[in-house]
Design an enzyme around this catalytic site. Structure first.
Site, PDB file in Angstrom:
ATOM      1  N   VAL A  13      11.562   4.998   8.652  1.00 16.99           N
ATOM      2  CA  VAL A  13      10.781   6.207   8.379  1.00 16.99           C
ATOM      3  C   VAL A  13       9.309   5.881   8.156  1.00 16.99           C
ATOM      4  CG1 VAL A  13      12.683   7.597   7.476  1.00 16.99           C
ATOM      5  CG2 VAL A  13      11.437   6.090   5.920  1.00 16.99           C
ATOM      6  N   LYS A  68       0.822  -1.191   0.000  1.00 18.65           N
ATOM      7  CA  LYS A  68       0.000   0.000   0.000  1.00 18.65           C
ATOM      8  C   LYS A  68       0.862   1.250   0.000  1.00 18.65           C
ATOM      9  CE  LYS A  68      -2.975  -2.291   3.321  1.00 18.65           C
ATOM     10  NZ  LYS A  68      -3.412  -2.240   4.717  1.00 18.65           N
ATOM     11  N   GLY A  69       2.098   1.112   0.433  1.00 17.05           N
ATOM     12  CA  GLY A  69       2.947   2.260   0.733  1.00 17.05           C
ATOM     13  C   GLY A  69       3.120   3.260  -0.390  1.00 17.05           C
ATOM     14  N   ASP A  92       4.362   3.130   6.573  1.00 11.67           N
ATOM     15  CA  ASP A  92       3.706   2.864   7.857  1.00 11.67           C
ATOM     16  C   ASP A  92       4.620   2.167   8.853  1.00 11.67           C
ATOM     17  OD1 ASP A  92       3.730   0.325   6.403  1.00 11.67           O
ATOM     18  OD2 ASP A  92       2.484  -0.401   8.049  1.00 11.67           O
ATOM     19  N   GLU A 103       7.459   2.447  -6.339  1.00 14.65           N
ATOM     20  CA  GLU A 103       7.608   1.871  -4.995  1.00 14.65           C
ATOM     21  C   GLU A 103       7.933   2.981  -3.998  1.00 14.65           C
ATOM     22  OE1 GLU A 103       6.888   0.006  -2.820  1.00 14.65           O
ATOM     23  OE2 GLU A 103       8.169  -1.768  -2.670  1.00 14.65           O
ATOM     24  N   ASP A 104       7.545   2.776  -2.759  1.00 12.26           N
ATOM     25  CA  ASP A 104       7.812   3.790  -1.738  1.00 12.26           C
ATOM     26  C   ASP A 104       9.283   3.834  -1.345  1.00 12.26           C
ATOM     27  OD1 ASP A 104       7.726   1.317  -0.459  1.00 12.26           O
ATOM     28  OD2 ASP A 104       6.126   1.848   0.935  1.00 12.26           O
ATOM     29  N   LYS A 150      17.381   3.341   0.697  1.00 14.60           N
ATOM     30  CA  LYS A 150      18.330   3.170   1.805  1.00 14.60           C
ATOM     31  C   LYS A 150      19.432   2.232   1.318  1.00 14.60           C
ATOM     32  CE  LYS A 150      15.060   2.133   5.175  1.00 14.60           C
ATOM     33  NZ  LYS A 150      14.563   1.819   6.541  1.00 14.60           N
TER      34      LYS A 150
END
Ligand code: IMP
Ligand code: MG
Length: 177
Positions: free
Chosen positions: A152, A42-43, A158, A98-99, A130
């Site tokens: 984060v 969901k991110g 989340d 993508e987040d 990262k």
């Protein structure tokens, strides 16, 4: 939302400006043909909606559900498809949205899965990266921000399903995995 555990890393206006740049960059790289943006649930859905609206061309939007993480901060290492695409990507230009790229396990797996479906091209846009955490190789063409190895939340990200709707990105301190 005032939460003493949250420390702002990227304020909303900085994210919005960078996402607009990425949208313009991607539009310029794909001047024609069918372009599919595949949002990893969901991110990435907050990033996707801003990115798609920053683009200067038509795009197809589709969603894929993949889970590697349990409820906390640690990865189970297992990748599971929880929702597949609705639209075929065969012959299309595809950008996975993508987040965050962390270990790289999710995107490494997803690249293999989608490559088998014969897209014309396949690239990744990730809002955050990262790099220190990488376990599997992943080539990310469009990166919003490279960040240090900290957990984060916000703007879609989340912790146990919480904090997704923060408009900025914050480091979450003092939580155990
Ligand atoms: P990877 O497979 O380890 O690269 O993990 C990717 C997924 O882990 C992301 O799509 C996120 O859902 C989650 N994740 C990794 N790092 C963070 C973080 O700092 N905050 C929230 N979620 C994260
Ligand atoms: Mg994710």
């Amino acid at each position: 939302m005032t939460d003493p555990r949250l420390r702002v890393l990227l304020p909303a206006d900085q994210i919005q400006a960078r996402v607009r740049e990425l949208g313009e960059m991607i539009s310029a790289d794909y001047p024609e043909g069918n372009l599919h943006l595949i949002c990893i649930l969901k991110g990435a859905c907050f990033f996707l909606t801003d990115l798609a609206r920053a683009m200067k061309r038509d795009v197809f939007v589709d969603f894929m559900g993949i889970s590697t993480y349990g409820k906390g901060k640690t990865s189970s290492g297992e990748v599971k498809v929880t929702k597949d695409l609705d639209i075929s990507v065969e012959g299309a230009d595809v950008v996975i949205v993508e987040d965050i790229v962390d270990s790289g396990v999710t995107l490494n797996y997803l690249m293999h899965v989608l490559q088998q479906r014969k897209p014309r091209s396949l690239q990744i846009a990730a809002l955050l990266d990262k790099p220190e955490r990488r376990l599997r190789p992943v080539e990310v063409k469009y990166v919003g921000f490279r960040i240090p190895d900290e957990f984060v939340v916000g703007y879609g990200l989340d912790y146990s399903e919480k904090y997704r709707n923060l408009d900025g990105i914050c480091v979450l301190d003092n939580t155990s995995a």
